[in-house]
Design a protein around this motif. Sequence first.
Motif, PDB file in Angstrom:
ATOM      1  N   ILE A 185       0.836  -1.204   0.000  1.00 29.65           N
ATOM      2  CA  ILE A 185       0.000   0.000   0.000  1.00 29.65           C
ATOM      3  C   ILE A 185       0.870   1.253   0.000  1.00 29.65           C
ATOM      4  N   SER A 186       1.915   1.260   0.825  1.00 35.82           N
ATOM      5  CA  SER A 186       2.803   2.429   0.851  1.00 35.82           C
ATOM      6  C   SER A 186       3.579   2.556  -0.450  1.00 35.82           C
ATOM      7  N   LEU A 187       3.906   1.438  -1.083  1.00 32.12           N
ATOM      8  CA  LEU A 187       4.595   1.476  -2.372  1.00 32.12           C
ATOM      9  C   LEU A 187       3.708   2.095  -3.444  1.00 32.12           C
ATOM     10  N   VAL A 188       2.464   1.696  -3.497  1.00 31.08           N
ATOM     11  CA  VAL A 188       1.528   2.245  -4.489  1.00 31.08           C
ATOM     12  C   VAL A 188       1.273   3.723  -4.224  1.00 31.08           C
ATOM     13  N   ALA A 189       1.080   4.088  -2.959  1.00 32.67           N
ATOM     14  CA  ALA A 189       0.843   5.494  -2.619  1.00 32.67           C
ATOM     15  C   ALA A 189       2.044   6.356  -2.993  1.00 32.67           C
ATOM     16  N   SER A 190       3.239   5.851  -2.747  1.00 32.92           N
ATOM     17  CA  SER A 190       4.452   6.605  -3.080  1.00 32.92           C
ATOM     18  C   SER A 190       4.607   6.778  -4.584  1.00 32.92           C
ATOM     19  N   ILE A 191       4.298   5.733  -5.332  1.00 30.21           N
ATOM     20  CA  ILE A 191       4.373   5.838  -6.789  1.00 30.21           C
ATOM     21  C   ILE A 191       3.381   6.875  -7.306  1.00 30.21           C
ATOM     22  N   LEU A 192       2.186   6.888  -6.740  1.00 32.89           N
ATOM     23  CA  LEU A 192       1.197   7.889  -7.140  1.00 32.89           C
ATOM     24  C   LEU A 192       1.666   9.308  -6.827  1.00 32.89           C
ATOM     25  N   ILE A 193       2.314   9.487  -5.683  1.00 30.62           N
ATOM     26  CA  ILE A 193       2.842  10.809  -5.326  1.00 30.62           C
ATOM     27  C   ILE A 193       3.915  11.243  -6.318  1.00 30.62           C
ATOM     28  N   VAL A 194       4.820  10.331  -6.656  1.00 28.20           N
ATOM     29  CA  VAL A 194       5.882  10.661  -7.606  1.00 28.20           C
ATOM     30  C   VAL A 194       5.290  11.044  -8.959  1.00 28.20           C
ATOM     31  N   VAL A 195       4.341  10.252  -9.447  1.00 32.02           N
ATOM     32  CA  VAL A 195       3.732  10.528 -10.750  1.00 32.02           C
ATOM     33  C   VAL A 195       2.995  11.869 -10.734  1.00 32.02           C
ATOM     34  N   LEU A 196       2.242  12.136  -9.671  1.00 29.00           N
ATOM     35  CA  LEU A 196       1.480  13.375  -9.576  1.00 29.00           C
ATOM     36  C   LEU A 196       2.387  14.600  -9.610  1.00 29.00           C
ATOM     37  N   PHE A 197       3.419  14.588  -8.784  1.00 27.60           N
ATOM     38  CA  PHE A 197       4.272  15.773  -8.702  1.00 27.60           C
ATOM     39  C   PHE A 197       5.207  15.909  -9.897  1.00 27.60           C
ATOM     40  N   LEU A 198       5.646  14.801 -10.482  1.00 32.84           N
ATOM     41  CA  LEU A 198       6.449  14.902 -11.699  1.00 32.84           C
ATOM     42  C   LEU A 198       5.612  15.429 -12.864  1.00 32.84           C
ATOM     43  N   ALA A 199       4.374  14.959 -12.959  1.00 36.38           N
ATOM     44  CA  ALA A 199       3.495  15.467 -14.015  1.00 36.38           C
ATOM     45  C   ALA A 199       3.244  16.958 -13.841  1.00 36.38           C
ATOM     46  N   ASP A 200       3.047  17.389 -12.603  1.00 38.38           N
ATOM     47  CA  ASP A 200       2.820  18.802 -12.347  1.00 38.38           C
ATOM     48  C   ASP A 200       4.057  19.630 -12.697  1.00 38.38           C
ATOM     49  N   ALA A 201       5.242  19.135 -12.347  1.00 35.31           N
ATOM     50  CA  ALA A 201       6.476  19.867 -12.652  1.00 35.31           C
ATOM     51  C   ALA A 201       6.715  19.933 -14.159  1.00 35.31           C
ATOM     52  N   ILE A 202       6.526  18.822 -14.847  1.00 35.32           N
ATOM     53  CA  ILE A 202       6.766  18.794 -16.290  1.00 35.32           C
ATOM     54  C   ILE A 202       5.780  19.688 -17.032  1.00 35.32           C
ATOM     55  N   MET A 203       4.520  19.610 -16.648  1.00 32.18           N
ATOM     56  CA  MET A 203       3.520  20.461 -17.303  1.00 32.18           C
ATOM     57  C   MET A 203       3.739  21.935 -16.971  1.00 32.18           C
ATOM     58  N   GLY A 204       4.200  22.216 -15.770  1.00 28.81           N
ATOM     59  CA  GLY A 204       4.479  23.600 -15.391  1.00 28.81           C
ATOM     60  C   GLY A 204       5.639  24.179 -16.176  1.00 28.81           C
ATOM     61  N   MET A 205       6.681  23.379 -16.378  1.00 26.86           N
ATOM     62  CA  MET A 205       7.835  23.863 -17.140  1.00 26.86           C
ATOM     63  C   MET A 205       7.532  23.956 -18.628  1.00 26.86           C
ATOM     64  N   ALA A 206       6.564  23.163 -19.097  1.00 27.97           N
ATOM     65  CA  ALA A 206       6.206  23.193 -20.515  1.00 27.97           C
ATOM     66  C   ALA A 206       5.194  24.287 -20.826  1.00 27.97           C
ATOM     67  N   GLY A 207       4.734  24.991 -19.803  1.00 26.89           N
ATOM     68  CA  GLY A 207       3.796  26.080 -20.020  1.00 26.89           C
ATOM     69  C   GLY A 207       2.342  25.655 -20.061  1.00 26.89           C
ATOM     70  N   MET A 208       2.064  24.428 -19.666  1.00 32.12           N
ATOM     71  CA  MET A 208       0.685  23.934 -19.664  1.00 32.12           C
ATOM     72  C   MET A 208       0.102  23.983 -18.252  1.00 32.12           C
TER      73      MET A 208
END
Length: 67
Positions: free
Chosen positions: A8-31
């Motif tokens: 459960i902690s592994l899945v939750a951690s993966i979701l956190i990584v994906v969420l924040f990486l997506a936010d950072a990438i989209m923010g730097m791309a201007g989206m």
Amino acid sequence: MPKALCLISLVASILIVVLFLADAIMGMAGMTDIAPLQSASIMMDITFAVLGGIMVFMSWKTYREQR
């Protein structure tokens, strides 16, 4: 039960990584309009992605020790 908690902690951690990486990438791309958190802070996104990655590593190592 401990194995389930590790997974459960592994899945939750993966979701956190994906969420924040997506936010950072989209923010730097201007989206920022479609970014999950509207790219409030790039430093926060990077910090939480790194800490989530550490949690993924710790969860995986703990799960492997319990076999």
